[in-house]
Design a protein around this motif. Structure first.
Motif, PDB file in Angstrom:
ATOM      1  N   ILE A 302       1.086  -1.347   0.251  1.00  0.00           N
ATOM      2  CA  ILE A 302       0.406   0.187  -0.254  1.00  0.00           C
ATOM      3  C   ILE A 302       0.491   1.279  -0.163  1.00  0.00           C
ATOM      4  O   ILE A 302       0.737   2.040  -0.756  1.00  0.00           O
ATOM      5  N   THR A 303       1.941   1.315   0.981  1.00  0.00           N
ATOM      6  CA  THR A 303       3.040   2.405   0.609  1.00  0.00           C
ATOM      7  C   THR A 303       3.559   2.812  -0.967  1.00  0.00           C
ATOM      8  O   THR A 303       3.426   3.844  -1.354  1.00  0.00           O
ATOM      9  N   GLY A 304       3.346   1.380  -1.874  1.00  0.00           N
ATOM     10  CA  GLY A 304       3.761   2.042  -3.182  1.00  0.00           C
ATOM     11  C   GLY A 304       2.722   2.971  -3.595  1.00  0.00           C
ATOM     12  O   GLY A 304       2.199   4.020  -4.263  1.00  0.00           O
ATOM     13  N   GLU A 380       6.342  -0.627  10.545  1.00  0.00           N
ATOM     14  CA  GLU A 380       6.699  -1.289  12.184  1.00  0.00           C
ATOM     15  C   GLU A 380       6.792  -0.026  13.193  1.00  0.00           C
ATOM     16  O   GLU A 380       7.145   0.277  12.647  1.00  0.00           O
ATOM     17  N   PRO A 381       7.022  -1.079  14.013  1.00  0.00           N
ATOM     18  CA  PRO A 381       7.452   0.488  15.324  1.00  0.00           C
ATOM     19  C   PRO A 381       8.537   0.887  15.208  1.00  0.00           C
ATOM     20  O   PRO A 381       9.899  -0.218  14.672  1.00  0.00           O
ATOM     21  N   ILE A 382       9.361   2.087  15.135  1.00  0.00           N
ATOM     22  CA  ILE A 382      11.239   2.450  14.905  1.00  0.00           C
ATOM     23  C   ILE A 382      11.514   2.794  15.800  1.00  0.00           C
ATOM     24  O   ILE A 382      10.962   3.110  17.046  1.00  0.00           O
ATOM     25  N   PHE A 405       3.037   5.916  11.027  1.00  0.00           N
ATOM     26  CA  PHE A 405       1.055   4.635  11.825  1.00  0.00           C
ATOM     27  C   PHE A 405       0.274   4.683  10.826  1.00  0.00           C
ATOM     28  O   PHE A 405      -0.701   5.155  10.345  1.00  0.00           O
ATOM     29  N   TRP A 406       0.022   3.468  10.077  1.00  0.00           N
ATOM     30  CA  TRP A 406      -1.015   3.615   8.901  1.00  0.00           C
ATOM     31  C   TRP A 406      -0.972   1.816   8.688  1.00  0.00           C
ATOM     32  O   TRP A 406      -0.240   1.143   8.939  1.00  0.00           O
ATOM     33  N   GLN A 407      -1.978   1.512   7.679  1.00  0.00           N
ATOM     34  CA  GLN A 407      -2.225   0.150   7.703  1.00  0.00           C
ATOM     35  C   GLN A 407      -2.656  -0.536   5.541  1.00  0.00           C
ATOM     36  O   GLN A 407      -3.393   1.156   5.349  1.00  0.00           O
ATOM     37  N   THR A 408      -2.464  -1.187   5.265  1.00  0.00           N
ATOM     38  CA  THR A 408      -3.623  -1.743   4.275  1.00  0.00           C
ATOM     39  C   THR A 408      -4.527  -1.253   3.639  1.00  0.00           C
ATOM     40  O   THR A 408      -5.310  -0.337   2.773  1.00  0.00           O
ATOM     41  N   GLU A 409      -5.545  -1.027   4.882  1.00  0.00           N
ATOM     42  CA  GLU A 409      -7.280  -1.213   4.933  1.00  0.00           C
ATOM     43  C   GLU A 409      -7.169   0.590   5.346  1.00  0.00           C
ATOM     44  O   GLU A 409      -8.219   0.995   4.806  1.00  0.00           O
ATOM     45  N   LEU A 513       2.046 -11.288  11.882  1.00  0.00           N
ATOM     46  CA  LEU A 513       3.053 -11.074  12.509  1.00  0.00           C
ATOM     47  C   LEU A 513       3.948 -10.223  11.492  1.00  0.00           C
ATOM     48  O   LEU A 513       3.232  -9.644  10.475  1.00  0.00           O
ATOM     49  N   ASN A 514       4.922  -8.961  11.774  1.00  0.00           N
ATOM     50  CA  ASN A 514       4.935  -7.820  11.326  1.00  0.00           C
ATOM     51  C   ASN A 514       6.316  -8.342  10.760  1.00  0.00           C
ATOM     52  O   ASN A 514       7.618  -7.779  11.623  1.00  0.00           O
ATOM     53  N   VAL A 515       6.825  -9.117   9.745  1.00  0.00           N
ATOM     54  CA  VAL A 515       8.291  -9.179   9.603  1.00  0.00           C
ATOM     55  C   VAL A 515       8.883  -7.932   8.432  1.00  0.00           C
ATOM     56  O   VAL A 515       8.259  -8.514   7.519  1.00  0.00           O
ATOM     57  N   HIS A 518       6.648  -6.159   6.747  1.00  0.00           N
ATOM     58  CA  HIS A 518       5.868  -6.922   6.241  1.00  0.00           C
ATOM     59  C   HIS A 518       4.326  -8.034   7.125  1.00  0.00           C
ATOM     60  O   HIS A 518       5.305  -8.718   7.936  1.00  0.00           O
ATOM     61  N   ARG A 519       3.221  -8.042   6.495  1.00  0.00           N
ATOM     62  CA  ARG A 519       2.314  -8.134   7.831  1.00  0.00           C
ATOM     63  C   ARG A 519       2.402 -10.586   6.842  1.00  0.00           C
ATOM     64  O   ARG A 519       1.729 -10.394   5.864  1.00  0.00           O
ATOM     65  N   LEU A 520       2.573 -10.549   7.421  1.00  0.00           N
ATOM     66  CA  LEU A 520       2.276 -12.206   7.488  1.00  0.00           C
ATOM     67  C   LEU A 520       0.993 -13.120   8.583  1.00  0.00           C
ATOM     68  O   LEU A 520       1.425 -12.774  10.065  1.00  0.00           O
TER      69      LEU A 520
HETATM   70  C1  WT7 Z   1       0.387  -2.818  10.056  1.00  0.00           C
HETATM   71  C2  WT7 Z   1      -0.003  -2.438   8.733  1.00  0.00           C
HETATM   72  C3  WT7 Z   1       2.560   2.142   7.103  1.00  0.00           C
HETATM   73  C4  WT7 Z   1       1.598   1.163   5.278  1.00  0.00           C
HETATM   74  C5  WT7 Z   1       2.965  -0.453   4.880  1.00  0.00           C
HETATM   75  C6  WT7 Z   1       2.054  -1.469   5.980  1.00  0.00           C
HETATM   76  C7  WT7 Z   1       2.244  -2.240  11.372  1.00  0.00           C
HETATM   77  C8  WT7 Z   1       2.416   0.380  10.446  1.00  0.00           C
HETATM   78  C9  WT7 Z   1       3.764   1.759  11.895  1.00  0.00           C
HETATM   79  C10 WT7 Z   1       4.123   2.311  12.695  1.00  0.00           C
HETATM   80  C11 WT7 Z   1       4.239   1.176  14.640  1.00  0.00           C
HETATM   81  C12 WT7 Z   1       3.814   0.554  12.629  1.00  0.00           C
HETATM   82  C13 WT7 Z   1       1.546  -2.237  12.179  1.00  0.00           C
HETATM   83  C14 WT7 Z   1       0.100  -2.083  11.082  1.00  0.00           C
HETATM   84  N1  WT7 Z   1       2.824  -0.443  11.759  1.00  0.00           N
HETATM   85  N2  WT7 Z   1       2.546   1.284  10.791  1.00  0.00           N
HETATM   86  N3  WT7 Z   1       4.398   3.479  12.668  1.00  0.00           N
HETATM   87  N4  WT7 Z   1       4.464   2.053  14.314  1.00  0.00           N
HETATM   88  N5  WT7 Z   1       3.505   0.054  14.393  1.00  0.00           N
HETATM   89  O1  WT7 Z   1       0.774  -2.205   6.116  1.00  0.00           O
HETATM   90  O2  WT7 Z   1       1.149  -3.847   5.342  1.00  0.00           O
HETATM   91  O3  WT7 Z   1      -1.140  -3.435   5.946  1.00  0.00           O
HETATM   92  O4  WT7 Z   1       0.252  -3.208   7.850  1.00  0.00           O
HETATM   93  O5  WT7 Z   1       1.837  -2.402  10.150  1.00  0.00           O
HETATM   94  O6  WT7 Z   1       1.366  -3.211  13.044  1.00  0.00           O
HETATM   95  O7  WT7 Z   1      -1.131  -2.761  11.354  1.00  0.00           O
HETATM   96  P1  WT7 Z   1       0.469  -3.241   7.015  1.00  0.00           P
END
Ligand code: WT7
Length: 645
Positions: A302-304, A380-382, A405-409, A513-515, A518-520
């Motif tokens: 999604i970031t792309g 992910e958390p920095i 902080f954000w998500q695909t959704e 998991l956030n590897v 990347h979400r898995l």
């Molecule tokens: C999950 C979403 C950022 C968009 C790309 C990833 C984690 C994302 C942060 C942040 C801590 C973060 C969360 C979230 N996450 N940004 N700044 N600090 N955690 O999108 O693949 O949908 O993953 O990434 O856990 O739920 P995604």
């Protein structure tokens, strides 16, 4: 038709915390006023007659109803009309020092040619098109060409396996797939066409495969089905009318992992998504007209979508498309690109920062990085150490760091500091973006009103960039995001809201998991492992990992009678199995063979225990009395775990 030909003029300027607070308050108290103003940054064929329309019963959300617009027109045509020679796209190729610059005029012509190609192969408004491509300009052309004719793109990250690709093609019902003969990623070559051949084998659904030529390598072409993209594009004109879409018509599907079952096809629509992507891009990155925006994300994520393609291009900004890896051939590469393209913003993931930091500061010496104003992070958390290195060493203390902080959704950034405005706190994403009303809830569902609390991070009301549904499964959408805390959008993340009201996202509280950003889903990796003949059952947990943030640790139970020569060999076979089923990103970092998995009497795997043991913790395992077989604990605690990173 009304042209918003200077989109930047319509975005608010936020110069102080006072500006932020005033606008934030307005966005919540007078959402109609706030969001109708924001829509003026887009060019509409018909302007919308309302802002938000939500049906809470069905969690059906509509933004900008009545409006008609086209995403490609907003990203390309209006800029091509007003500033045709401006560079839209800087392609930083895999080969060191190699760049290609594409103007808005050229972008428009290429997109139109490709749009005409798609039409000639029968693609119509509403059809889904799968894009499994390297980071090459043709991928951007393809996304925008789909948008131009009203087709829905589904970009699948070109690191996923044939099996994963097939699953996504089938779920979205894609009849046309675009790919390349091969991809170059650092020193590696990835045989994309070959993977596509495997993915679509025997699928009558897919009638057309279009193949971009990234290299000279020869690939088998399936007569009648496969065509070289350059050859078919040559046959078409460089103009193509745009399809005026309703604001709520789908723009794209993007698959992401959930805690259970198959990947979720997150669906984003046109009007609200574009307003939100463009607004967040302008405000979060302190955007100015001549900026060069460099986001290192692959378009498979999604970031792309939001911050390489739609946000920047809708704003008429020059955007960088990174084909290579940040550390190829060495860790100075990314910084040299910053200097070469004169990047004003850099947007990357903590995992990349950690690995560049680990390489040593000597790699910073071949570049000045003086053009950078904003250093952003996401995924992910920095950790504060990486934050400080980003700020002090990369930005020499002159650029603002923003942890978004954000998500695909969510379509765009939800929680973030604003550069040079929000007081910095290394490790905290700080404040909600405009229109985002956050709530922190305890596990019982009580809203925790005070500051200085930890809980589940939710959003109370709709915002324009939010996903509308999961493709073909609205019930799953409702259940995944709106059932845990009825009426609220649940992110799946835990957080702390500190005494200043700043948000610290602590990570997923579900089985995701956030590897490496990347979400898995643990379930996905487990089912991949279980497909192996030797495996009766598997349980996967996340463990801390210095570079990846989270590493994958797998507990496996062997089938009765299975014999293997060495544990190393078995582990190798299991890793290969996961790569084959999902892709290299899901490869476990550590394994342990156990005789059984700890389960509750109702059969639920007690991951809490497995996680602690994998991290080397043998005490404070919590309540183990609910275990169906308490004697198993002795075995689990018997030997320290090997192979954990
Ligand atoms: C999950 C979403 C950022 C968009 C790309 C990833 C984690 C994302 C942060 C942040 C801590 C973060 C969360 C979230 N996450 N940004 N700044 N600090 N955690 O999108 O693949 O949908 O993953 O990434 O856990 O739920 P995604």
């Amino acid at each position: 038709m009304k042209f918003a030909d200077e989109p930047l003029a319509y975005h608010p300027k936020v110069r102080s915390m006072e500006d932020y607070e005033t606008l934030y308050r307005q966005s919540l108290e007078e959402p109609e006023v706030f969001w109708s103003e924001r829509a003026r940054a887009l060019s509409w064929f018909y302007p919308p007659h309302s802002t938000m329309d939500v049906d809470p019963e069905s969690t059906d959300v509509a933004w900008y109803s009545g409006g008609r617009l086209n995403a490609c027109f907003n990203a390309v045509d209006r800029h091509a009309a007003h500033r045709p020679n401006k560079i839209a796209l800087v392609w930083a190729k895999n080969e060191p020092g190699a760049y290609e610059r594409i103007s808005f005029r050229k972008l428009k012509h290429e997109v139109c040619r490709l749009a005409n190609v798609l039409k000639s192969f029968g693609v119509r408004k509403g059809d889904r098109v799968c894009l499994y491509m390297p980071m090459i300009p043709e991928l951007v052309y393809a996304m925008l060409a789909c948008a131009r004719i009203g087709a829905v793109h589904s970009v699948v990250f070109a690191g996923f396996s044939a099996e994963s690709l097939r699953e996504r093609i089938l779920d979205a019902g894609c009849e046309v797939v675009l790919t390349a003969n091969e991809a170059l990623r650092g020193a590696k070559r990835i045989p994309l066409k070959h993977i596509v051949d495997d993915a679509v084998e025997g699928l009558s659904l897919v009638h057309t495969v279009l193949v971009a030529r990234r290299t000279d390598v020869q690939v088998p072409m399936h007569a009648g089905r496969d065509h070289f993209l350059d050859e078919v594009m040559d046959k078409h004109r460089s103009t193509c009318p745009v399809e005026w879409m309703a604001a709520e018509d789908p723009l794209f599907i993007l698959y992401t992992s959930g805690s259970t079952g198959k990947p979720k096809g997150v669906l984003h629509t046109t009007g609200g998504y574009l307003v939100y992507a463009a607004l967040t891009h302008a405000v979060v990155f302190d955007l100015r007209p001549d900026d060069v925006h460099f986001c290192t994300a692959d378009l498979g994520w999604i970031t792309g979508h939001s911050y390489v393609v739609y946000g920047p291009l809708v704003n008429g900004t020059t955007t960088v498309l990174l084909e290579t890896l940040p550390n190829y051939p060495d860790a100075s590469r990314i910084w040299e690109i910053v200097d070469d393209v004169k990047a004003t913003q850099l947007y990357t993931a903590p995992t990349a920062l950690r690995s560049l930091m680990a390489a040593g500061d000597a790699y910073l010496e071949t570049s000045s990085r003086d053009t950078l104003r904003v250093l952003a992070s996401a995924g992910e958390p920095i950790n504060p150490e990486a934050w400080r290195w980003y700020h002090d060493q990369v930005g020499k203390g002159r650029a603002a760091v923003v942890d978004t902080f954000w998500q695909t959704e969510t379509g765009g950034v939800l929680v973030t500091p604003l550069p040079f405005v929000t007081p910095a706190k290394p490790g905290s994403a700080t404040k909600p973006f405009f229109g985002v009303e956050l709530a922190v809830l305890d596990d019982q569902g009580h809203i925790l009103d005070k500051d200085g609390v930890s809980g589940n991070l939710c959003v109370k009301r709709s915002w324009p960039g939010q996903a509308r549904t999961l493709y073909g499964d609205h019930r799953r959408f409702r259940e995944t995001y709106y059932a845990r805390f009825p009426g609220l959008y649940f992110t799946g993340d835990g957080c702390l809201r500190d005494e200043d009201g700043d948000i610290w996202v602590t990570g997923r509280v579900d089985d995701v998991l956030n590897v490496s950003g990347h979400r898995l889903g643990t379930a996905e990796v487990e089912s991949a492992l279980s497909e192996h003949d030797a495996i009766a059952e598997a349980a996967v947990v996340g463990i801390p990992h210095a570079i990846k943030g989270t590493g994958i640790f797998a507990y496996v139970v062997l089938r009765p009678g299975v014999s293997y020569r060495s544990e190393i060999e078995l582990q190798g076979a299991l890793k290969e199995q996961v790569r084959h089923a999902i892709g290299p990103i899901a490869t476990p970092d550590g394994f342990r063979i156990v005789s059984a998995l700890p389960k509750t009497r109702s059969g639920k795997i007690m991951r809490r225990i497995l996680r602690k043991i994998a991290c080397g913790e043998t005490e404070n395992l919590g309540d183990t009395t609910t275990l169906a077989d308490p004697t198993l604990m002795d075995e689990l605690l018997e030997k320290p775990v090997e192979g954990a990173a």
